[in-house]
Design an enzyme around this catalytic site. Structure first.
Site, PDB file in Angstrom:
ATOM      1  N   GLU A   1      47.939  25.158  61.032  1.00 43.09           N
ATOM      2  CA  GLU A   1      48.563  26.237  60.758  1.00 43.09           C
ATOM      3  C   GLU A   1      49.712  25.080  61.927  1.00 43.09           C
ATOM      4  O   GLU A   1      49.245  24.118  61.785  1.00 43.09           O
ATOM      5  CB  GLU A   1      47.402  26.557  62.830  1.00 43.09           C
TER       6      GLU A   1
ATOM      7  N   GLU B   1      52.289  37.617  70.549  1.00 46.45           N
ATOM      8  CA  GLU B   1      50.747  38.050  71.384  1.00 46.45           C
ATOM      9  C   GLU B   1      50.982  38.303  72.863  1.00 46.45           C
ATOM     10  O   GLU B   1      50.444  37.006  72.906  1.00 46.45           O
ATOM     11  CB  GLU B   1      49.447  37.250  70.540  1.00 46.45           C
TER      12      GLU B   1
ATOM     13  N   LYS C   1      47.284  36.246  75.511  1.00 45.51           N
ATOM     14  CA  LYS C   1      47.019  35.390  74.202  1.00 45.51           C
ATOM     15  C   LYS C   1      47.132  34.607  76.416  1.00 45.51           C
ATOM     16  O   LYS C   1      48.059  33.991  76.396  1.00 45.51           O
ATOM     17  CB  LYS C   1      47.522  33.917  74.218  1.00 45.51           C
TER      18      LYS C   1
ATOM     19  N   GLU D   1      52.285  29.516  74.265  1.00 46.54           N
ATOM     20  CA  GLU D   1      51.187  30.535  73.620  1.00 46.54           C
ATOM     21  C   GLU D   1      51.352  31.916  73.274  1.00 46.54           C
ATOM     22  O   GLU D   1      50.504  32.724  72.063  1.00 46.54           O
ATOM     23  CB  GLU D   1      50.429  29.888  74.600  1.00 46.54           C
TER      24      GLU D   1
END
Length: 399
Positions: A278, A332, A335, A341
């Site tokens: 990541e 997203e 999250k 985030e």
């Protein structure tokens, strides 16, 4: 005679204009999908959201971008089915909540028989990550279960004849490091070493990579006054020289990777590859999250892509091209944690790029039908032309 007149004057000028636009889109369809070699990066496909497109549509998007490597955090059957016969290579994951159960060889074999074996060889599953950032928390039982779980999964793969086709590893947070600068002095946290040492022996035996999640953004966010922005964004700068090796580092990511290599070597291993499972940069954050902007995110990802396309290695391993999975495909919205985030995506859920780094993809409309046949077609000019023409026909029918 004007075309509108030749058509019998049935259409108004506005309808005629729409037709011209549709035909123009068909003409440029060939430029809508990139050609050439596969994109030399992997992409993390997270799904902690309630507004994402279906896996079938995502399959078209990623293939239109020439993405050849995808990493999941689970083994979603809908995703694995949607990518059947596409040639896309997958990393699938066993979540932390299931790691302890995998210590039981029977449970590990049952998991593979349910989540991996049915999709092979149609879907190219090449790696299983057992747990994610296990040593970031304080769960001692989870930490103690990690290696036995990895061993059980490895043995189950061997029993099913999949050894060598699917490897086994786990992904670590960078905070597993006790020291990371200078890179040559990299070492793991003392409390983690008793766990990491045998894991390294396992990875060496299994010929599996050591996965690390690296985010220079966190270092910049924590100390923007003393961390040079150019250094974390791959922009031109004098760099930092490791006083032990005299190697110069012009970006933080490569320094972080080499510090992990040094930590692994300090425990006696030189035969394990380090891969970045990541890395990314948020395009938006809370007021106290300095640097979380579309401009900086685009700069980080864009410059990283250029480095990868150059097949660069790190200063310590210059002949080994760095292997990276970018986080993440979509923003997203569910999250937890700070706003950043929820804003690491390359794309919004509707397929619109969050920022422009030259990654162009095609997300089919929601009403596109995905039969078993056209799911496997390569998304190219014919596909886009088909969609546009179908809408053109619908337009004519309603006129």
């Amino acid at each position: 005679m004007a075309m509108a007149e030749r058509l019998g004057g049935r259409w108004s000028r506005s309808r005629f204009a729409v037709v011209v636009v549709l035909l123009a889109l068909v003409a440029v369809a060939d430029r809508a999908v990139p050609r050439g070699e596969a994109l030399p990066i992997g992409i993390n496909y997270g799904q902690i959201a309630d507004n994402l497109p279906s896996p079938a549509r995502v399959s078209w998007l990623l293939r239109s971008m020439q993405v050849s490597k995808v990493k999941l955090y689970d083994a979603d059957p809908h995703v694995l089915s949607a990518f059947g016969d596409t040639g896309v290579e997958f990393v699938v994951g066993i979540g932390n909540e299931n790691v302890s159960a995998m210590v039981d060889p029977a449970a590990a074999q049952a998991w593979i028989q349910r989540h991996v074996q049915p999709y092979l060889p149609s879907t190219r599953i090449t790696c299983i990550t057992v747990g994610n950032e296990v040593f970031k928390g304080n769960d001692t039982q989870l930490k103690a279960s990690l290696l036995p779980a990895m061993q059980s999964v490895y043995q189950a793969l061997a029993a099913l004849g999949l050894q060598g086709r699917v490897n086994v590893t786990t992904a670590h947070s960078l905070d597993i490091m006790g020291n990371s600068f200078p890179p040559s002095a990299g070492e793991f946290r003392p409390d983690a070493v008793p766990y990491i040492q045998p894991i390294l022996s396992f990875l060496s035996m299994a010929r599996s990579p050591f996965l690390i999640n690296c985010y220079p953004f966190f270092a910049y966010k924590a100390d923007p006054s003393n961390v040079p922005l150019a250094y974390v964004l791959f922009q031109p700068n004098a760099g930092v020289t490791d006083t032990n090796t005299r190697l110069n580092y012009d970006n933080m990511l490569y320094a972080q990777v080499d510090s992990v290599y040094s930590a692994i070597q300090a425990l006696g291993h030189t035969d394990i590859d380090v891969k970045i499972s990541e890395t990314g940069w948020p395009s938006r954050g809370d007021p106290d999250e300095v640097g979380a902007t579309p401009e900086y995110a685009g700069t980080y990802i864009g410059n990283l892509l250029q480095r990868i396309q150059m097949k660069q290695g790190t200063p310590l391993r210059p002949s080994v091209p760095i292997d990276v999975y970018v986080f993440a495909l979509f923003n997203e919205n569910l999250k937890p944690g700070p706003a950043s985030e929820r804003n690491y995506g390359l794309f919004y859920p509707d397929g619109t790029p969050v920022y422009n780094v030259g990654l162009r993809g095609y997300l089919p409309p929601m009403d596109m039908e995905f039969s078993e046949g056209n799911r496997k077609m390569r998304p190219d000019k014919k596909l886009i032309t088909f969609v546009i023409c179908r809408r053109f026909i619908c337009f004519l029918s309603s006129s």
